[in-house]
Write a protein that holds these residues in place. Sequence first.
Motif, mmCIF file in Angstrom:
data_model
loop_
_atom_site.group_PDB
_atom_site.id
_atom_site.type_symbol
_atom_site.label_atom_id
_atom_site.label_comp_id
_atom_site.label_asym_id
_atom_site.label_seq_id
_atom_site.Cartn_x
_atom_site.Cartn_y
_atom_site.Cartn_z
ATOM 1 N N GLY A 46 0.793 -1.221 0.000
ATOM 2 C CA GLY A 46 0.000 0.000 0.000
ATOM 3 C C GLY A 46 0.826 1.271 0.000
ATOM 4 N N ALA A 47 2.127 1.152 0.058
ATOM 5 C CA ALA A 47 2.983 2.340 0.131
ATOM 6 C C ALA A 47 2.872 3.209 -1.121
ATOM 7 N N LEU A 48 2.619 2.596 -2.249
ATOM 8 C CA LEU A 48 2.551 3.344 -3.505
ATOM 9 C C LEU A 48 1.118 3.542 -3.988
ATOM 10 N N ASP A 49 0.152 3.145 -3.170
ATOM 11 C CA ASP A 49 -1.258 3.365 -3.515
ATOM 12 C C ASP A 49 -1.509 4.867 -3.660
ATOM 13 N N GLY A 50 -2.365 5.219 -4.522
ATOM 14 C CA GLY A 50 -2.693 6.627 -4.709
ATOM 15 C C GLY A 50 -1.847 7.305 -5.774
ATOM 16 N N LEU A 51 -0.813 6.625 -6.235
ATOM 17 C CA LEU A 51 0.040 7.213 -7.279
ATOM 18 C C LEU A 51 -0.521 6.815 -8.651
ATOM 19 N N LYS A 52 -1.694 7.289 -8.934
ATOM 20 C CA LYS A 52 -2.414 6.902 -10.153
ATOM 21 C C LYS A 52 -1.888 7.579 -11.413
ATOM 22 N N SER A 53 -1.229 8.725 -11.277
ATOM 23 C CA SER A 53 -0.767 9.478 -12.436
ATOM 24 C C SER A 53 0.721 9.313 -12.720
ATOM 25 N N VAL A 54 1.415 8.544 -11.894
ATOM 26 C CA VAL A 54 2.865 8.393 -12.056
ATOM 27 C C VAL A 54 3.190 7.658 -13.350
ATOM 28 N N THR A 55 4.080 8.255 -14.134
ATOM 29 C CA THR A 55 4.533 7.635 -15.376
ATOM 30 C C THR A 55 6.010 7.262 -15.291
ATOM 31 N N TRP A 56 6.704 7.754 -14.248
ATOM 32 C CA TRP A 56 8.131 7.467 -14.077
ATOM 33 C C TRP A 56 8.465 7.504 -12.598
ATOM 34 N N MET A 57 9.196 6.494 -12.136
ATOM 35 C CA MET A 57 9.724 6.530 -10.772
ATOM 36 C C MET A 57 11.064 5.822 -10.755
ATOM 37 N N SER A 58 11.933 6.274 -9.863
ATOM 38 C CA SER A 58 13.268 5.701 -9.789
ATOM 39 C C SER A 58 13.641 5.404 -8.343
ATOM 40 N N PHE A 59 14.132 4.190 -8.139
ATOM 41 C CA PHE A 59 14.618 3.745 -6.836
ATOM 42 C C PHE A 59 16.080 3.312 -6.952
ATOM 43 N N ARG A 60 16.800 3.843 -7.932
ATOM 44 C CA ARG A 60 18.199 3.446 -8.139
ATOM 45 C C ARG A 60 19.036 3.717 -6.899
ATOM 46 N N TYR A 61 20.061 2.908 -6.758
ATOM 47 C CA TYR A 61 21.047 3.072 -5.686
ATOM 48 C C TYR A 61 20.428 3.002 -4.288
ATOM 49 N N ASN A 62 19.622 1.978 -4.089
ATOM 50 C CA ASN A 62 19.066 1.649 -2.789
ATOM 51 C C ASN A 62 19.432 0.202 -2.488
ATOM 52 N N ASP A 63 19.000 -0.277 -1.367
ATOM 53 C CA ASP A 63 19.285 -1.658 -0.962
ATOM 54 C C ASP A 63 17.972 -2.387 -0.706
ATOM 55 N N ILE A 64 17.072 -2.348 -1.699
ATOM 56 C CA ILE A 64 15.734 -2.925 -1.520
ATOM 57 C C ILE A 64 15.855 -4.440 -1.363
ATOM 58 N N GLN A 65 15.339 -4.919 -0.228
ATOM 59 C CA GLN A 65 15.400 -6.336 0.084
ATOM 60 C C GLN A 65 14.010 -6.969 0.137
ATOM 61 N N LYS A 66 12.988 -6.137 0.348
ATOM 62 C CA LYS A 66 11.639 -6.688 0.470
ATOM 63 C C LYS A 66 10.617 -5.695 -0.054
ATOM 64 N N ILE A 67 9.704 -6.193 -0.889
ATOM 65 C CA ILE A 67 8.559 -5.420 -1.357
ATOM 66 C C ILE A 67 7.328 -6.273 -1.075
ATOM 67 N N ASP A 68 6.448 -5.787 -0.216
ATOM 68 C CA ASP A 68 5.234 -6.538 0.105
ATOM 69 C C ASP A 68 4.290 -6.572 -1.091
ATOM 70 N N ASP A 69 3.526 -7.647 -1.210
ATOM 71 C CA ASP A 69 2.470 -7.732 -2.217
ATOM 72 C C ASP A 69 1.351 -6.785 -1.814
ATOM 73 N N GLY A 70 0.665 -6.280 -2.845
ATOM 74 C CA GLY A 70 -0.519 -5.470 -2.557
ATOM 75 C C GLY A 70 -0.378 -4.089 -2.815
#
Length: 70
Positions: A46-70
Amino acid sequence: LLKLYVLFFGLKNNQVFKIQPGAFDGLYSLEKLSLENNSIQYIQAGALDGLKSVTWMSFRYNDIQKIDDG
């Protein structure tokens, strides 16, 4: 009720480590989201819920280890 018309939101080079549900509530018009070069390890469901108009996003150079479903 105040509505913000933000098209670009950048949090590059901060110390963000987790994105929680509702983090971007109210940013209905947001088109671009930059969270580059942080310490993001976890994106909760649900962290990205509400971002209905986003056409581009960047998470480069992070240490993402877990993304929850949903």
